[in-house]
Design a protein around this motif. Structure first.
Motif, mmCIF file in Angstrom:
data_model
loop_
_atom_site.group_PDB
_atom_site.id
_atom_site.type_symbol
_atom_site.label_atom_id
_atom_site.label_comp_id
_atom_site.label_asym_id
_atom_site.label_seq_id
_atom_site.Cartn_x
_atom_site.Cartn_y
_atom_site.Cartn_z
ATOM 1 N N ILE A 189 2.612 9.943 -2.748
ATOM 2 C CA ILE A 189 1.424 9.139 -3.056
ATOM 3 C C ILE A 189 0.496 9.004 -1.854
ATOM 4 N N MET A 190 1.034 8.549 -0.729
ATOM 5 C CA MET A 190 0.198 8.227 0.426
ATOM 6 C C MET A 190 -0.603 9.407 0.986
ATOM 7 N N PRO A 191 -0.084 10.634 0.971
ATOM 8 C CA PRO A 191 -0.916 11.740 1.476
ATOM 9 C C PRO A 191 -2.155 12.001 0.618
ATOM 10 N N ASN A 192 -2.161 11.501 -0.607
ATOM 11 C CA ASN A 192 -3.254 11.796 -1.534
ATOM 12 C C ASN A 192 -4.092 10.587 -1.936
ATOM 13 N N TYR A 193 -3.505 9.397 -1.872
ATOM 14 C CA TYR A 193 -4.199 8.191 -2.324
ATOM 15 C C TYR A 193 -3.956 7.071 -1.323
ATOM 16 N N SER A 194 -4.979 6.237 -1.126
ATOM 17 C CA SER A 194 -4.810 5.138 -0.164
ATOM 18 C C SER A 194 -5.170 3.772 -0.746
ATOM 19 N N SER A 195 -5.739 3.723 -1.925
ATOM 20 C CA SER A 195 -6.161 2.438 -2.480
ATOM 21 C C SER A 195 -4.966 1.644 -3.005
ATOM 22 N N SER A 196 -5.136 0.338 -3.019
ATOM 23 C CA SER A 196 -4.066 -0.515 -3.548
ATOM 24 C C SER A 196 -3.897 -0.300 -5.054
ATOM 25 N N ALA A 197 -4.974 0.056 -5.742
ATOM 26 C CA ALA A 197 -4.873 0.340 -7.180
ATOM 27 C C ALA A 197 -3.993 1.571 -7.409
ATOM 28 N N ALA A 198 -4.169 2.613 -6.597
ATOM 29 C CA ALA A 198 -3.346 3.828 -6.728
ATOM 30 C C ALA A 198 -1.882 3.515 -6.440
ATOM 31 N N MET A 199 -1.639 2.677 -5.442
ATOM 32 C CA MET A 199 -0.260 2.290 -5.116
ATOM 33 C C MET A 199 0.361 1.508 -6.273
ATOM 34 N N THR A 200 -0.401 0.579 -6.824
ATOM 35 C CA THR A 200 0.098 -0.241 -7.930
ATOM 36 C C THR A 200 0.407 0.617 -9.145
ATOM 37 N N ILE A 201 -0.506 1.509 -9.494
ATOM 38 C CA ILE A 201 -0.288 2.398 -10.643
ATOM 39 C C ILE A 201 0.924 3.291 -10.384
ATOM 40 N N SER A 202 1.049 3.800 -9.163
ATOM 41 C CA SER A 202 2.189 4.659 -8.821
ATOM 42 C C SER A 202 3.504 3.911 -8.964
ATOM 43 N N VAL A 203 3.562 2.685 -8.455
ATOM 44 C CA VAL A 203 4.775 1.877 -8.574
ATOM 45 C C VAL A 203 5.101 1.647 -10.051
ATOM 46 N N MET A 204 4.081 1.359 -10.849
ATOM 47 C CA MET A 204 4.307 1.125 -12.284
ATOM 48 C C MET A 204 4.812 2.389 -12.978
ATOM 49 N N VAL A 205 4.209 3.534 -12.681
ATOM 50 C CA VAL A 205 4.613 4.792 -13.311
ATOM 51 C C VAL A 205 6.059 5.139 -12.927
ATOM 52 N N ILE A 206 6.388 5.011 -11.649
ATOM 53 C CA ILE A 206 7.743 5.336 -11.191
ATOM 54 C C ILE A 206 8.751 4.356 -11.789
ATOM 55 N N THR A 207 8.378 3.098 -11.901
ATOM 56 C CA THR A 207 9.269 2.102 -12.515
ATOM 57 C C THR A 207 9.511 2.439 -13.985
ATOM 58 N N ILE A 208 8.478 2.877 -14.685
ATOM 59 C CA ILE A 208 8.626 3.273 -16.084
ATOM 60 C C ILE A 208 9.547 4.494 -16.197
ATOM 61 N N ILE A 209 9.409 5.447 -15.279
ATOM 62 C CA ILE A 209 10.307 6.604 -15.276
ATOM 63 C C ILE A 209 11.747 6.132 -15.056
ATOM 64 N N GLY A 210 11.946 5.217 -14.106
ATOM 65 C CA GLY A 210 13.281 4.671 -13.858
ATOM 66 C C GLY A 210 13.835 3.950 -15.079
ATOM 67 N N PHE A 211 13.004 3.132 -15.705
ATOM 68 C CA PHE A 211 13.430 2.420 -16.910
ATOM 69 C C PHE A 211 13.813 3.414 -18.012
ATOM 70 N N SER A 212 13.015 4.469 -18.159
ATOM 71 C CA SER A 212 13.322 5.497 -19.156
ATOM 72 C C SER A 212 14.681 6.141 -18.870
ATOM 73 N N ALA A 213 14.945 6.398 -17.600
ATOM 74 C CA ALA A 213 16.242 6.980 -17.230
ATOM 75 C C ALA A 213 17.376 6.024 -17.568
ATOM 76 N N PHE A 214 17.210 4.754 -17.202
ATOM 77 C CA PHE A 214 18.255 3.768 -17.479
ATOM 78 C C PHE A 214 18.510 3.657 -18.988
ATOM 79 N N MET A 215 17.432 3.598 -19.770
ATOM 80 C CA MET A 215 17.590 3.469 -21.216
ATOM 81 C C MET A 215 18.220 4.722 -21.826
ATOM 82 N N THR A 216 17.931 5.870 -21.251
ATOM 83 C CA THR A 216 18.572 7.100 -21.721
ATOM 84 C C THR A 216 20.080 6.996 -21.555
#
Length: 191
Positions: A128-155
């Motif tokens: 993320i950091m090499p390509n994006y620096s805004s707090s919005a990009a960080m927040t969206i990235s954290v949310m997307v990765i958390t959703i991927i993790g949740f999907s893995a756990f639910m699987t």
């Protein structure tokens, strides 16, 4: 950012067997789906908290030490290669026998799980950091990765017994394919 490498890394790191996924599988078999889902909610919250903490700490570090991105990419690539090695050598004959499966144990497991801690400390600065620096990009990235993790756990919850049987039957082939995918993701960081 190479989305393919990013998604491969996130999916492989979250879907492959690790302490959290093994506890989920064990909880499904020993205590039922409802208890495993409760544990999964806690694990997801803990995972998201670790990702947010990592994003904040890495943002602070990059602000004060701009050259750290290169070294974090090296650490991230090295960790992916290390995971590839571990995945290729995984032993599924000793799963975790019993865990409580509570919401709190799900949260705490994330902070005690070296696989999750290292993943959360490397995914943000590596992709993320090499390509994006805004707090919005960080927040969206954290949310997307958390959703991927949740999907893995639910699987692991929903298909626990099927997935366990499949892994036991074909674990070597699956592990080699996942290890190769991690090596690919590690190489793509530098291209």
């Amino acid at each position: 950012m190479d989305i393919t490498s990013f998604l491969l890394y996130c999916i492989i790191a979250t879907f492959t067997p690790g302490p959290t996924n093994i506890v989920i599988l064990s909880t499904v078999h020993n205590h039922g789906t409802n208890r495993a889902i409760t544990y999964t909610y806690g694990a997801t919250i803990g995972f998201g908290l670790l990702l947010a903490t990592s994003a904040i700490l890495n943002t602070i570090l990059i602000t004060f030490i701009p050259k750290i991105t290169f070294f974090m990419q090296i650490i991230g690539s090295g960790f992916m290669l290390y995971l590839a090695y571990l995945i290729s050598r995984i032993d599924t004959s000793n799963p975790v026998a019993s865990q409580s499966g509570s919401f709190l144990s799900g949260i705490l497991m994330q902070f005690l799980n070296p696989k999750v801690v290292l993943f959360t400390l490397t995914v943000i600065p590596t992709f993320i950091m090499p390509n994006y620096s805004s707090s919005a990009a960080m927040t969206i990235s954290v949310m997307v990765i958390t959703i991927i993790g949740f999907s893995a756990f639910m699987t692991w919850v929903l298909f626990g017994s099927i997935f366990k049987k499949f892994l036991q039957k074909h674990f070597k082939i699956v592990n080699v394919l996942m290890a190769i995918s991690l090596v690919y993701a590690s190489i793509m960081i530098w291209l």
